[in-house]
Design an enzyme around this catalytic site. Structure first.
Site, PDB file in Angstrom:
ATOM      1  CB  CYS A  68      -4.535  -4.708   8.383  1.00  0.00           C
ATOM      2  SG  CYS A  68      -4.365  -3.890   6.864  1.00  0.00           S
ATOM      3  CB  CYS A  81      -0.909   0.000   1.235  1.00  0.00           C
ATOM      4  SG  CYS A  81      -2.052   1.393   1.254  1.00  0.00           S
TER       5      CYS A  81
HETATM    6  N1  SAH Z   1      -6.701   1.082   3.149  1.00  0.00           N
HETATM    7  C1  SAH Z   1      -8.028   1.069   3.644  1.00  0.00           C
HETATM    8  C2  SAH Z   1      -8.562  -0.316   3.899  1.00  0.00           C
HETATM    9  C3  SAH Z   1      -7.616  -1.316   4.496  1.00  0.00           C
HETATM   10  S1  SAH Z   1      -7.127  -1.019   6.152  1.00  0.00           S
HETATM   11  C4  SAH Z   1      -8.145   1.933   4.886  1.00  0.00           C
HETATM   12  O1  SAH Z   1      -7.126   2.352   5.399  1.00  0.00           O
HETATM   13  O2  SAH Z   1      -9.278   2.198   5.282  1.00  0.00           O
HETATM   14  C5  SAH Z   1      -8.605  -1.398   7.047  1.00  0.00           C
HETATM   15  C6  SAH Z   1      -8.661  -0.806   8.433  1.00  0.00           C
HETATM   16  O3  SAH Z   1      -7.710  -1.437   9.305  1.00  0.00           O
HETATM   17  C7  SAH Z   1      -8.366   0.673   8.449  1.00  0.00           C
HETATM   18  O4  SAH Z   1      -9.294   1.380   9.237  1.00  0.00           O
HETATM   19  C8  SAH Z   1      -6.988   0.691   9.060  1.00  0.00           C
HETATM   20  O5  SAH Z   1      -6.707   1.931   9.624  1.00  0.00           O
HETATM   21  C9  SAH Z   1      -7.062  -0.435  10.047  1.00  0.00           C
HETATM   22  N2  SAH Z   1      -5.758  -0.907  10.537  1.00  0.00           N
HETATM   23  C10 SAH Z   1      -4.569  -0.866   9.909  1.00  0.00           C
HETATM   24  N3  SAH Z   1      -3.605  -1.359  10.708  1.00  0.00           N
HETATM   25  C11 SAH Z   1      -4.193  -1.724  11.854  1.00  0.00           C
HETATM   26  C12 SAH Z   1      -3.717  -2.295  13.079  1.00  0.00           C
HETATM   27  N4  SAH Z   1      -2.439  -2.592  13.238  1.00  0.00           N
HETATM   28  N5  SAH Z   1      -4.616  -2.509  14.070  1.00  0.00           N
HETATM   29  C13 SAH Z   1      -5.926  -2.225  13.896  1.00  0.00           C
HETATM   30  N6  SAH Z   1      -6.429  -1.702  12.765  1.00  0.00           N
HETATM   31  C14 SAH Z   1      -5.570  -1.447  11.755  1.00  0.00           C
HETATM   32 FE1  SF4 Z   2      -2.857   1.530   3.412  1.00  0.00          FE
HETATM   33 FE2  SF4 Z   2      -2.766   0.527   5.875  1.00  0.00          FE
HETATM   34 FE3  SF4 Z   2      -3.203   3.134   5.509  1.00  0.00          FE
HETATM   35 FE4  SF4 Z   2      -5.131   1.375   4.849  1.00  0.00          FE
HETATM   36  S1  SF4 Z   2      -4.327   1.764   6.915  1.00  0.00           S
HETATM   37  S2  SF4 Z   2      -4.396   3.128   3.651  1.00  0.00           S
HETATM   38  S3  SF4 Z   2      -3.857  -0.340   4.151  1.00  0.00           S
HETATM   39  S4  SF4 Z   2      -1.310   2.024   4.980  1.00  0.00           S
END
Ligand code: SAH
Ligand code: SF4
Length: 357
Positions: free
Chosen positions: A340, A111
């Site tokens: 994620c 990403c």
């Molecule tokens: N890129 C999109 C969708 C994928 S991430 C976005 O950012 O919305 C999906 C969700 O998981 C997002 O709300 C993101 O902020 C959250 N997320 C990412 N890393 C995480 C983590 N380590 N713990 C909990 N949620 C997380």
């Molecule tokens: Fe990309 Fe992770 Fe940000 Fe979603 S939360 S936009 S997957 S870097």
């Protein structure tokens, strides 16, 4: 390398058959084999002529993902790691709820948005997934149920795996049309949620699509100062611009929107931020739902920790007091690298290590 036929909407497949000198109705027959009978070889499509099967075989694949790892959690969550035809790895997660089976799909290899807390952003995007690769994640999970001869089906989808779905917009739309189609998997639009970090121009486009698919916005902070610190995308699309696009979406769709808010200890989890968030959502309270997400810690981002249960509960109470609908997301698969992008980055590290004897 051939792309999966799963990537074509039924209309696109009809056009393709016509362009190739075949009858339109072949598309419906093929879809029945793909999504109802769920065969994985064109040669099993018994009501097609030999020529037609050959034409399909020369043009498309059905399966293109290879299962590399499958981790099952004690709560029934299953995490799949798939290898794409070009060797890249992606993650797909099956979560079991009382209301059904939900699958979290990946849309990109890595990403580029680079949020400072996220494991997916650790690896720059190497490419977008094509629509077939996104649909196939659902088909592979469905095949897991079919193999166990359970009458279960994938009933819900969240587009919240690796990648920013609105940075792969056309493939995302094709994917949504395929899985939602009544002639195929028929997964209800209201059972599908797309999550975005807030790519403003695409939120306008999405609003104009007129889909019933749910939208979730990763808000994570109520002010530009704080949001830009943890999500650099906020510098391109600041909070007020994001809110304008959301107002447009709400006006067009009249559908409730979800705001995701990761709870990062001592960063964004104070009652002060809860009050600012409530203020930000004041004029759209009736169409907003705030999902408070306990942070899943990521080894490489050790500056962030999960908020304490007390902080989460105080934040929740503060939002409720201001009349904001909210809830705390229940953690799924806590024992299996559920965050994620985590399983993928661990596997990549493992594969990079020289073999030890
Ligand atoms: N890129 C999109 C969708 C994928 S991430 C976005 O950012 O919305 C999906 C969700 O998981 C997002 O709300 C993101 O902020 C959250 N997320 C990412 N890393 C995480 C983590 N380590 N713990 C909990 N949620 C997380
Ligand atoms: Fe990309 Fe992770 Fe940000 Fe979603 S939360 S936009 S997957 S870097």
């Amino acid at each position: 390398m051939k792309n999966s036929i799963y990537g074509l909407t039924i209309e696109q497949l009809k056009d393709w058959f016509v362009e190739n000198g075949q009858k339109k109705y072949r598309a419906e027959q093929v879809w029945d084999w793909l999504y109802i009978k769920r065969v994985t070889e064109f040669s099993e499509m018994k009501n097609l002529s030999k020529d037609c099967i050959e034409l399909l075989e020369n043009s498309f694949a059905i399966r293109t993902l290879d299962q590399a790892v499958k981790q099952e959690s004690s709560d029934g969550t299953i995490k799949f790691l798939f290898r794409l035809q070009d060797g890249n790895l992606i993650e797909t997660v099956l979560m079991r709820f009382k209301y059904g089976n939900s699958v979290c799909v990946t849309t990109q290899v890595g990403c580029n948005i680079g949020c400072s807390f996220c494991a997916s952003g650790l690896l720059k995007k190497s490419r977008d997934l094509n629509a077939g690769e996104i649909v196939e994640q659902i088909m592979q999970v469905q095949a897991h149920f079919d193999a166990e001869q359970k009458e279960e089906r994938v009933s819900h989808i969240v587009v919240m795996g690796i990648g920013e779905p609105f940075d792969n917009y056309t493939n995302l739309m094709d994917f949504l049309h395929v899985v939602n189609s009544q002639k195929g998997l028929a997964i209800g639009a209201r059972h599908i949620t797309v999550s975005t970090s807030g790519i403003v121009p695409k939120i306008y486009d999405y609003a104009d699509e007129g889909l019933q698919v749910n939208l979730a916005i990763s808000i994570h902070a109520p002010t530009n100062e704080l949001r830009s610190r943890i999500m650099k995308i906020n510098k391109a699309y600041p909070v007020e611009k994001l809110m304008d696009s959301i107002d447009y979406y709400l006006e067009k769709s009249n559908r409730r929107i979800t705001f995701e808010y990761i709870m990062l200890r001592d960063v964004n989890d104070h009652v002060e931020e809860a009050n600012k968030l409530a203020k930000l959502l004041e004029n759209k309270r009736h169409l907003s739902y705030v999902n408070l997400i306990p942070y899943n810690s990521v080894d490489e981002h050790d500056q962030y920790q999960q908020s304490t249960p007390e902080a989460i509960s105080a934040f929740y109470d503060a939002l409720k007091k201001k009349g904001i609908n909210c809830g705390v997301r229940h953690e799924q698969g806590a024992d299996i690298d559920a965050a994620c992008g985590q399983l993928r980055s661990k596997q990549i590290k493992k594969e990079k290590k020289p073999a030890t004897v």
